[in-house]
Design an enzyme around this catalytic site. Structure first.
Site, short mmCIF file in Angstrom:
data_model
loop_
_atom_site.label_atom_id
_atom_site.label_comp_id
_atom_site.label_asym_id
_atom_site.label_seq_id
_atom_site.Cartn_x
_atom_site.Cartn_y
_atom_site.Cartn_z
N LYS A 1 0.83 -1.20 0.00
CA LYS A 1 0.00 0.00 0.00
C LYS A 1 0.87 1.27 0.00
O LYS A 1 2.10 1.18 0.21
CB LYS A 1 -0.93 -0.05 1.22
CG LYS A 1 -1.94 -1.20 1.16
CD LYS A 1 -2.92 -1.15 2.33
CE LYS A 1 -3.90 -2.30 2.27
NZ LYS A 1 -4.91 -2.23 3.37
N TYR B 1 -12.19 -2.65 -3.59
CA TYR B 1 -12.85 -2.69 -2.28
C TYR B 1 -14.37 -2.83 -2.39
O TYR B 1 -15.09 -2.49 -1.44
CB TYR B 1 -12.48 -1.45 -1.47
CG TYR B 1 -11.06 -1.51 -0.92
CD1 TYR B 1 -10.68 -2.55 -0.05
CD2 TYR B 1 -10.12 -0.56 -1.25
CE1 TYR B 1 -9.38 -2.63 0.45
CE2 TYR B 1 -8.82 -0.63 -0.74
CZ TYR B 1 -8.46 -1.67 0.11
OH TYR B 1 -7.18 -1.74 0.62
N ASN C 1 -2.01 -0.08 7.04
CA ASN C 1 -1.53 -1.40 7.47
C ASN C 1 -0.62 -2.10 6.45
O ASN C 1 -0.57 -3.32 6.38
CB ASN C 1 -2.70 -2.27 7.92
CG ASN C 1 -3.73 -2.50 6.84
OD1 ASN C 1 -3.60 -1.97 5.74
ND2 ASN C 1 -4.75 -3.27 7.15
N HIS D 1 -1.88 -5.40 1.42
CA HIS D 1 -3.16 -6.07 1.18
C HIS D 1 -2.86 -7.47 0.68
O HIS D 1 -1.92 -7.67 -0.10
CB HIS D 1 -3.96 -5.33 0.10
CG HIS D 1 -5.01 -6.21 -0.53
ND1 HIS D 1 -6.24 -6.38 0.04
CD2 HIS D 1 -4.99 -7.02 -1.62
CE1 HIS D 1 -6.93 -7.26 -0.69
NE2 HIS D 1 -6.19 -7.65 -1.70
N GLU E 1 -9.03 -10.52 -7.89
CA GLU E 1 -8.11 -9.39 -7.73
C GLU E 1 -6.96 -9.46 -8.75
O GLU E 1 -6.54 -8.43 -9.29
CB GLU E 1 -7.59 -9.36 -6.29
CG GLU E 1 -8.70 -8.98 -5.33
CD GLU E 1 -8.39 -9.23 -3.85
OE1 GLU E 1 -7.26 -9.66 -3.53
OE2 GLU E 1 -9.29 -8.99 -3.02
#
Ligand code: GTP
Ligand code: MG
Length: 149
Positions: free
Chosen positions: A9, A49, A112, A115, A126
């Site tokens: 990310k 998402y 975080n 992913h 994905e």
């Protein structure tokens, strides 16, 4: 052989964690079969998402992954979907095992670091969002014979 989609990310890229995180998966023994640095646009971010549409964190999370480049990757190996999630640690770094990637490098649920697909089905979806089939490369890797019988 199973494949998963992993994304470093914006916080990982900006904090200079790309090499370190990739190394964790390399050293475990997984094989990198796709990799690119990209700037995610709104269409892709919302598709990524989609399962969270309607939740309070949807818009901030979508905006966040568009805010700076990310590293999109496909990794291959035995049970890689579940094992990558184990290596990543719990979603909220505050609760992640301290030896996990999020446990070692993260502080906050909205930053975080990484992913990872949560199931084989999600991985297929994905990978298809981020990569064309011809962008994935399967190859024999030196050392594969030392990973299993
Ligand atoms: P990903 O691998 O990023 O998909 O994480 P995950 O599968 O462990 O979590 P999930 O798919 O449920 O949530 C997707 C992302 O939305 C998370 O990685 C967080 O960055 C963010 N997120 C999830 N839940 C919350 C929340 O309650 N608050 C906030 N601020 N962000 C959240
Ligand atoms: Mg998820």
């Amino acid at each position: 052989m199973e494949r998963t989609f992993l994304m470093l990310k914006p916080d990982a890229v900006q904090r200079g964690l790309v090499g370190e995180v990739i190394q964790r998966f390399e050293k475990k023994g997984f094989k990198l079969v796709g990799l690119k640095l990209i700037q995610v646009d709104r269409t892709l971010a919302e598709a990524h998402y989609a399962e969270h549409r309607g939740k309070g964190f949807f818009e901030p999370t979508v905006s966040y992954i568009m805010s700076s480049p990310v590293v999109a990757m496909v990794w291959q190996g035995k049970n890689v979907v579940a094992l990558a999630r184990e290596l990543m640690g719990a979603t909220n770094p505050a609760n992640s095992n301290p030896g996990s990637i999020r446990g070692m490098y993260g502080m906050d649920i909205s930053r975080n670091v990484i992913h990872g697909s949560d199931s084989v089905e999600s991985a297929g979806r994905e990978i298809g969002l981020y990569f064309k089939p011809e962008e994935l490369v399967d190859y024999q890797k030196a050392g594969d014979e030392w990973l299993s019988e």
